[in-house]
Design a protein around this motif. Structure first.
Motif, PDB file in Angstrom:
ATOM      1  N   ALA A 194       0.391  -1.226   0.569  1.00 11.49           N
ATOM      2  CA  ALA A 194      -0.140  -0.036  -0.188  1.00 11.49           C
ATOM      3  C   ALA A 194       0.731   0.863  -0.206  1.00 11.49           C
ATOM      4  CB  ALA A 194      -1.098   0.476   1.331  1.00 11.49           C
ATOM      5  N   ALA A 195       2.302   1.157   0.652  1.00  9.38           N
ATOM      6  CA  ALA A 195       3.002   2.505   0.821  1.00  9.38           C
ATOM      7  C   ALA A 195       3.753   3.009  -0.469  1.00  9.38           C
ATOM      8  CB  ALA A 195       3.634   2.072   2.273  1.00  9.38           C
ATOM      9  N   THR A 196       3.618   1.887  -0.771  1.00  8.05           N
ATOM     10  CA  THR A 196       4.301   1.922  -2.771  1.00  8.05           C
ATOM     11  C   THR A 196       3.553   2.315  -3.662  1.00  8.05           C
ATOM     12  OG1 THR A 196       5.931   0.374  -1.365  1.00  8.05           O
ATOM     13  CG2 THR A 196       5.909   0.007  -3.986  1.00  8.05           C
ATOM     14  N   ASP A 197       2.880   1.437  -3.763  1.00  6.10           N
ATOM     15  CA  ASP A 197       1.840   2.197  -4.381  1.00  6.10           C
ATOM     16  C   ASP A 197       1.161   3.589  -4.434  1.00  6.10           C
ATOM     17  OD1 ASP A 197       1.485  -0.289  -5.840  1.00  6.10           O
ATOM     18  OD2 ASP A 197      -0.203  -0.866  -4.530  1.00  6.10           O
ATOM     19  N   GLU A 198       1.200   4.037  -2.978  1.00  7.87           N
ATOM     20  CA  GLU A 198       1.243   5.343  -2.492  1.00  7.87           C
ATOM     21  C   GLU A 198       1.944   6.196  -3.228  1.00  7.87           C
ATOM     22  OE1 GLU A 198      -1.052   9.151  -2.375  1.00  7.87           O
ATOM     23  OE2 GLU A 198      -1.609   7.040  -2.158  1.00  7.87           O
ATOM     24  N   ALA A 199       2.996   5.766  -2.946  1.00 11.60           N
ATOM     25  CA  ALA A 199       4.058   6.387  -3.541  1.00 11.60           C
ATOM     26  C   ALA A 199       4.617   6.940  -4.899  1.00 11.60           C
ATOM     27  CB  ALA A 199       5.491   6.089  -2.752  1.00 11.60           C
ATOM     28  N   VAL A 200       4.234   5.093  -5.196  1.00 16.16           N
ATOM     29  CA  VAL A 200       4.641   5.798  -7.234  1.00 16.16           C
ATOM     30  C   VAL A 200       3.415   6.470  -7.895  1.00 16.16           C
ATOM     31  CG1 VAL A 200       4.116   4.003  -9.186  1.00 16.16           C
ATOM     32  CG2 VAL A 200       4.951   3.630  -7.039  1.00 16.16           C
ATOM     33  N   LYS A 201       1.945   6.202  -7.217  1.00 20.43           N
ATOM     34  CA  LYS A 201       1.096   6.809  -7.837  1.00 20.43           C
ATOM     35  C   LYS A 201       1.525   8.615  -7.812  1.00 20.43           C
ATOM     36  CE  LYS A 201      -2.746   4.351  -7.419  1.00 20.43           C
ATOM     37  NZ  LYS A 201      -3.784   3.880  -6.094  1.00 20.43           N
ATOM     38  N   ARG A 202       2.270   9.074  -6.725  1.00 15.28           N
ATOM     39  CA  ARG A 202       2.346  10.339  -6.610  1.00 15.28           C
ATOM     40  C   ARG A 202       3.647  11.076  -7.105  1.00 15.28           C
ATOM     41  NH1 ARG A 202       1.139  13.277  -0.664  1.00 15.28           N
ATOM     42  NH2 ARG A 202      -0.484  11.983   0.429  1.00 15.28           N
ATOM     43  N   LEU A 203       4.395   9.963  -7.299  1.00 13.71           N
ATOM     44  CA  LEU A 203       6.389  10.498  -8.483  1.00 13.71           C
ATOM     45  C   LEU A 203       4.659  10.570  -9.615  1.00 13.71           C
ATOM     46  CD1 LEU A 203       8.800  10.565  -9.240  1.00 13.71           C
ATOM     47  CD2 LEU A 203       8.537   7.887  -9.247  1.00 13.71           C
ATOM     48  N   MET A 204       3.994   9.683  -9.896  1.00 13.98           N
ATOM     49  CA  MET A 204       4.191   9.614 -12.083  1.00 13.98           C
ATOM     50  C   MET A 204       2.968  10.655 -11.502  1.00 13.98           C
ATOM     51  SD  MET A 204       5.168   7.099 -13.064  1.00 13.98           S
ATOM     52  CE  MET A 204       4.115   7.402 -14.646  1.00 13.98           C
ATOM     53  N   LYS A 205       2.066  10.897 -10.564  1.00 21.38           N
ATOM     54  CA  LYS A 205       1.821  12.603 -10.375  1.00 21.38           C
ATOM     55  C   LYS A 205       2.099  13.527 -10.594  1.00 21.38           C
ATOM     56  CE  LYS A 205      -2.641  15.172  -9.322  1.00 21.38           C
ATOM     57  NZ  LYS A 205      -3.734  14.666  -7.964  1.00 21.38           N
TER      58      LYS A 205
END
Length: 168
Positions: A57-68
């Motif tokens: 969950a933490a990794t998915d959120e970090a990837v989403k923030r980076l892509m945004k």
């Protein structure tokens, strides 16, 4: 000794999954590696599964923030280019990140300008080239930018959704 060997093997498999499958499965691979590692170290699979879910969950959120943020860089470059042009003019835009992820380039063509009581806005078409070759295929999209206190900002969620998904 065998536990360490299993840990190294699990980490290697997880790392290879990350490189093979792309950004969308980074969280799953990280979660799996954390679950296996924690399960081996604690000899309790329930703790391993819990840690794995949290890491995913933490990794998915970090990837989403980076892509945004990377998509936002492209939108800022395109909106700024559109703001600097006269109506009907075309100019190239490009973004180069330190890591070679979500770099992009293409053209911006301002179609019209309109004003309301709140802001002056421009409608424009922009292209995104598929590669760096001079004859690379370009997909075209329509969007709007409005002028604010800090310059031109991206103002539309549609129809650019096809370009950036729901990461507007």
């Amino acid at each position: 000794m065998i536990a360490r060997l299993n840990l190294i093997l699990a980490a290697g498999v997880a790392a290879s999954c990350v490189f093979i499958s792309g950004c969308s499965s980074v969280g799953a691979a990280a979660g799996a590696a954390a679950a296996i590692s924690t399960g081996i170290v604690t000899t309790n699979p329930a703790i391993g599964i819990g840690v794995g879910i949290a890491v995913q969950a933490a990794t998915d959120e970090a990837v989403k923030r980076l892509m945004k943020r990377l998509h936002s860089d492209q939108q800022i470059a395109i909106a700024t280019t559109a703001g600097d042009l006269a109506i009907g003019d075309t100019r190239p835009w490009s973004v180069q990140h330190t890591l070679p992820v979500e770099n992009g380039h293409g053209d911006v063509r301002v179609l019209r300008e309109f004003s309301s009581a709140l802001a002056t806005c421009r409608e424009f078409a922009f292209s995104v080239a598929d590669g760096n070759a001079p004859d690379a295929h370009q997909d075209w999209f329509l969007a709007q930018a409005c002028k604010g206190d800090n310059g031109w900002k991206w103002a539309s969620a549609e129809p650019a959704v096809a370009r950036w998904g729901n990461l507007q």
